[in-house]
Scaffold this motif. Sequence first.
Motif, PDB file in Angstrom:
ATOM      1  N   CYS A   1      -2.060   6.245   0.277  1.00  0.00           N
ATOM      2  CA  CYS A   1      -3.184   5.785   1.106  1.00  0.00           C
ATOM      3  C   CYS A   1      -3.815   6.950   1.874  1.00  0.00           C
ATOM      4  O   CYS A   1      -3.116   7.852   2.329  1.00  0.00           O
ATOM      5  CB  CYS A   1      -2.642   4.746   2.082  1.00  0.00           C
ATOM      6  N   ILE A   2      -5.137   6.915   1.996  1.00  0.00           N
ATOM      7  CA  ILE A   2      -5.812   7.952   2.791  1.00  0.00           C
ATOM      8  C   ILE A   2      -6.415   7.358   4.067  1.00  0.00           C
ATOM      9  O   ILE A   2      -7.256   7.967   4.708  1.00  0.00           O
ATOM     10  CB  ILE A   2      -6.876   8.701   1.963  1.00  0.00           C
ATOM     11  N   TYR A   3      -6.039   6.118   4.383  1.00  0.00           N
ATOM     12  CA  TYR A   3      -6.332   5.506   5.695  1.00  0.00           C
ATOM     13  C   TYR A   3      -7.823   5.432   6.004  1.00  0.00           C
ATOM     14  O   TYR A   3      -8.279   5.811   7.086  1.00  0.00           O
ATOM     15  CB  TYR A   3      -5.550   6.232   6.807  1.00  0.00           C
ATOM     16  N   ARG A   4      -8.585   4.980   5.025  1.00  0.00           N
ATOM     17  CA  ARG A   4     -10.030   4.872   5.234  1.00  0.00           C
ATOM     18  C   ARG A   4     -10.473   3.432   5.464  1.00  0.00           C
ATOM     19  O   ARG A   4     -11.651   3.179   5.698  1.00  0.00           O
ATOM     20  CB  ARG A   4     -10.778   5.501   4.061  1.00  0.00           C
ATOM     21  N   GLY A   5      -9.552   2.463   5.348  1.00  0.00           N
ATOM     22  CA  GLY A   5      -9.804   1.111   5.838  1.00  0.00           C
ATOM     23  C   GLY A   5     -10.610   0.177   4.953  1.00  0.00           C
ATOM     24  O   GLY A   5     -11.012  -0.888   5.397  1.00  0.00           O
ATOM     25  N   PHE A   6     -10.846   0.532   3.689  1.00  0.00           N
ATOM     26  CA  PHE A   6     -11.633  -0.340   2.815  1.00  0.00           C
ATOM     27  C   PHE A   6     -10.746  -1.191   1.906  1.00  0.00           C
ATOM     28  O   PHE A   6     -11.092  -1.453   0.758  1.00  0.00           O
ATOM     29  CB  PHE A   6     -12.628   0.488   1.989  1.00  0.00           C
ATOM     30  N   CYS A   7      -9.615  -1.620   2.421  1.00  0.00           N
ATOM     31  CA  CYS A   7      -8.640  -2.351   1.599  1.00  0.00           C
ATOM     32  C   CYS A   7      -9.231  -3.662   1.067  1.00  0.00           C
ATOM     33  O   CYS A   7      -9.016  -4.022  -0.082  1.00  0.00           O
ATOM     34  CB  CYS A   7      -7.389  -2.664   2.409  1.00  0.00           C
TER      35      CYS A   7
ATOM     36  N   ILE B   1       0.877  -1.178   0.000  1.00  0.00           N
ATOM     37  CA  ILE B   1       0.000   0.000   0.000  1.00  0.00           C
ATOM     38  C   ILE B   1       0.908   1.219   0.000  1.00  0.00           C
ATOM     39  O   ILE B   1       1.891   1.267   0.752  1.00  0.00           O
ATOM     40  CB  ILE B   1      -0.914  -0.003   1.246  1.00  0.00           C
TER      41      ILE B   1
ATOM     42  N   CYS C   1     -10.180  -1.109  -2.535  1.00  0.00           N
ATOM     43  CA  CYS C   1      -9.473   0.178  -2.517  1.00  0.00           C
ATOM     44  C   CYS C   1      -9.760   0.995  -3.777  1.00  0.00           C
ATOM     45  O   CYS C   1      -8.993   0.970  -4.746  1.00  0.00           O
ATOM     46  CB  CYS C   1      -7.963   0.019  -2.330  1.00  0.00           C
TER      47      CYS C   1
ATOM     48  N   VAL D   1      -9.353   4.009  -4.067  1.00  0.00           N
ATOM     49  CA  VAL D   1      -8.360   5.079  -4.158  1.00  0.00           C
ATOM     50  C   VAL D   1      -7.232   4.685  -5.116  1.00  0.00           C
ATOM     51  O   VAL D   1      -6.676   5.523  -5.826  1.00  0.00           O
ATOM     52  CB  VAL D   1      -7.807   5.374  -2.739  1.00  0.00           C
TER      53      VAL D   1
ATOM     54  N   ALA E   1      -7.036   3.194   9.104  1.00  0.00           N
ATOM     55  CA  ALA E   1      -5.751   2.642   8.649  1.00  0.00           C
ATOM     56  C   ALA E   1      -5.966   1.286   7.978  1.00  0.00           C
ATOM     57  O   ALA E   1      -6.978   0.616   8.228  1.00  0.00           O
ATOM     58  CB  ALA E   1      -4.755   2.494   9.790  1.00  0.00           C
ATOM     59  N   PRO E   2      -5.044   0.866   7.152  1.00  0.00           N
ATOM     60  CA  PRO E   2      -5.170  -0.461   6.538  1.00  0.00           C
ATOM     61  C   PRO E   2      -5.126  -1.525   7.623  1.00  0.00           C
ATOM     62  O   PRO E   2      -4.393  -1.368   8.608  1.00  0.00           O
ATOM     63  CB  PRO E   2      -3.920  -0.549   5.657  1.00  0.00           C
TER      64      PRO E   2
ATOM     65  N   ALA F   1      -4.516   3.108  -3.895  1.00  0.00           N
ATOM     66  CA  ALA F   1      -3.277   3.092  -3.115  1.00  0.00           C
ATOM     67  C   ALA F   1      -2.807   1.666  -2.857  1.00  0.00           C
ATOM     68  O   ALA F   1      -1.611   1.404  -2.715  1.00  0.00           O
ATOM     69  CB  ALA F   1      -3.493   3.808  -1.788  1.00  0.00           C
ATOM     70  N   LYS F   2      -3.742   0.736  -2.799  1.00  0.00           N
ATOM     71  CA  LYS F   2      -3.364  -0.666  -2.551  1.00  0.00           C
ATOM     72  C   LYS F   2      -3.055  -1.349  -3.874  1.00  0.00           C
ATOM     73  O   LYS F   2      -3.785  -1.185  -4.857  1.00  0.00           O
ATOM     74  CB  LYS F   2      -4.517  -1.394  -1.848  1.00  0.00           C
TER      75      LYS F   2
HETATM   76  S1  SF4 Z   1      -8.714   1.247   1.079  1.00  0.00           S
HETATM   77 FE1  SF4 Z   1      -6.902   0.717   2.288  1.00  0.00          FE
HETATM   78  S2  SF4 Z   1      -5.148   1.102   0.934  1.00  0.00           S
HETATM   79 FE2  SF4 Z   1      -6.934   2.099   0.027  1.00  0.00          FE
HETATM   80  S3  SF4 Z   1      -6.780   4.212   0.753  1.00  0.00           S
HETATM   81 FE3  SF4 Z   1      -8.131   3.080   2.169  1.00  0.00          FE
HETATM   82  S4  SF4 Z   1      -6.803   2.347   3.824  1.00  0.00           S
HETATM   83 FE4  SF4 Z   1      -5.496   2.988   2.120  1.00  0.00          FE
END
Ligand code: SF4
Length: 564
Positions: free
Chosen positions: A208-214, A197, A218, A220, A335-336, A222-223
């Motif tokens: 990563c924007i630390y929103r926890g939907f990995c 990530i 994701c 975003v 957070a992830p 980022a992952k």
């Molecule tokens: S989904 Fe996970 S990897 Fe993607 S931005 Fe959110 S916390 Fe970061």
Amino acid sequence: MSHRLGSMQTLPSPMRRFRESDIVDYCIVGVGSAGGVLVQRLARAGFRVVGLEAGPFWNTEKDWVSDEKGSHELYWNDLRITGGTHPLALGANNSGKGVGGGSVHWAAFAPRFHPSDFRVYTEDGVGFDWPMSYWDLKPYYELLERELPVAGPAWFPWGDPHGHPYGPHPLGGVGDVLVRGCTKLGIRSVAGGPVAILSASHGERPHCIYRGFCLQGCKVGAKASTLITHVPDAISHGAEIRAHAMASRISLRDDGRVDGVVYFDREGKEHLQRARAVIVSGYAIETPRLLLNSACPGHRHGLANSSGTLGKYLMAQAGNVVAGKFDELIRLYKAPPAHALSEEFYETDPRRGFARGFAVQTVGPLPVAFAKQMVAAMGAWGWGMRQVMLDYNHWATLGVLGEILPWEDNRVELAEEKDQHGLPVAKVTFNLHDNDKKLIEFGKNKVMEIMWAAGAKQVVQESRFAHLVGATRMGSDPATSVVDKFGRTHDIPNLFVCDGSILPTQGSANPGLTIQALAARTADYLIKQGDAIFYSNRRALQEPGIRYDLSPPFTRFKGNPHIA
Ligand code: SF4
Ligand SMILES: Cc1cc2nc3c(=O)[nH]c(=O)nc-3n(C[C@H](O)[C@H](O)[C@H](O)COP(=O)(O)OP(=O)(O)OC[C@H]3O[C@@H](n4cnc5c(N)ncnc54)[C@H](O)[C@@H]3O)c2cc1C
């Protein structure tokens, strides 16, 4: 006209489409963690490649939602039968379906295996030795760590100590619990990764924007998933990714070589994609299922099964989840889920009374997954469940990731039940053996101890399993394995397997990075062999030499810190 895969994946030209009559060089079944890397490498090297993928081609922007229930479609939800003394939960707990496969919903923890994982039998007298060493794979670990890329601590002290190309992520509430508990007990831990990530932007991908939907894909970007890291590059280099193409059988010629793959399209119509070589990358369940379903005269018990080991030695890691309730806010979802761990118990310690070991990792279930875990962990239901969920933000969850050994009776077979295409589905049998039970008991208690040491006021645990691998294992001896060290089946010279199913043992590191590193190495091997794969039965077994020039853009010049 541009080919648009999602917000960050606009390609300058449309995807190439082969005609039904075309004979391609490679047909790859399954465009997941391994298949995505393979298809990219082979296309870049100039081969004509088609990737058949049973699931959809995700548009990250339109198809994905930041919602637990809405992401159900990411998984392989087709019928599978489970059994044994410890039946594995299938569906959302294992493989993906759709371009990117399991890398779309993985948590992206990306530790390497340890050197000892490749010599388990020699070192500990259990399991099997790999037909290759850690040092053969090390350059590919380093390469994939740059390609995904992996963020993590500058000093990862276990196995072969190493650093990471991107810096560590900040510590979330659960990571803080892991580090605090471990520190209190004198156990070394690391924080901020290793995880695939982004902790900083990479090419067009944001951090990563630390929103926890990995685990929901994701949105975003980022992952890392092969959907966004490797597949766009594959398409740019002329590969066709054919979605909604469910392979039903590998076609065998009279001379004992394969000549293509039979598959069903979205409308249920049958096609044959002809190819000069076939690579199966369908995951530890669907790969043996396809080979078993491809039984034909001369191969009555399935393709590439002269050893009788096809489908056997399936493994899952022990994945017990320990939940602890704290007075202070933890906020599991921030957070992830994957961002701190300890591998202090990874190696065999004879004083513990069992072989091999386990890792301790953060896990961060969102509310629905957490609620399910609490049903199992403490029988929460009705008003009791409401009480637990009201306190969701005060709970932390840590996972055991334990090495279960490869046993012959843990296996994938064909069931009598059929799927929507009339194909026999997989029957998965899983039993725990004495060493596994002792390891799980020790690991579970150790993680509960860490949770108490971190200051939890209540601690409960759920027994579960994670990460299926094996069942088409690699080895040097054709009498006891299905494929050689490059994934070439011992029986059929132009049929390969390349995914998690070829792992002979599994360590207690998450398998994704290893699976992708193996895919990059197999691709280098195939490229080095060139046309010989298509015409010759000669089995060259020299290491191919690493092709750094085949990496996707933006990855070549980022370095891995080397630690003396
Ligand atoms: S989904 Fe996970 S990897 Fe993607 S931005 Fe959110 S916390 Fe970061
Ligand atoms: C919730 C969850 C979290 C995880 N987190 C981590 C983690 O943090 N770190 C880690 O290392 N691992 C993690 N994993 C495991 C990881 O995702 C898998 O080990 C990995 O993706 C397996 O790679 P593969 O190439 O073997 O198969 P996959 O990535 O599953 O790819 C197989 C592909 O083949 C396709 N396919 C199968 N059969 C056919 C067919 N007959 N025809 C056409 N296509 C077919 C499938 O649709 C799929 O896309 C996680 C798994 C789960 C379930």
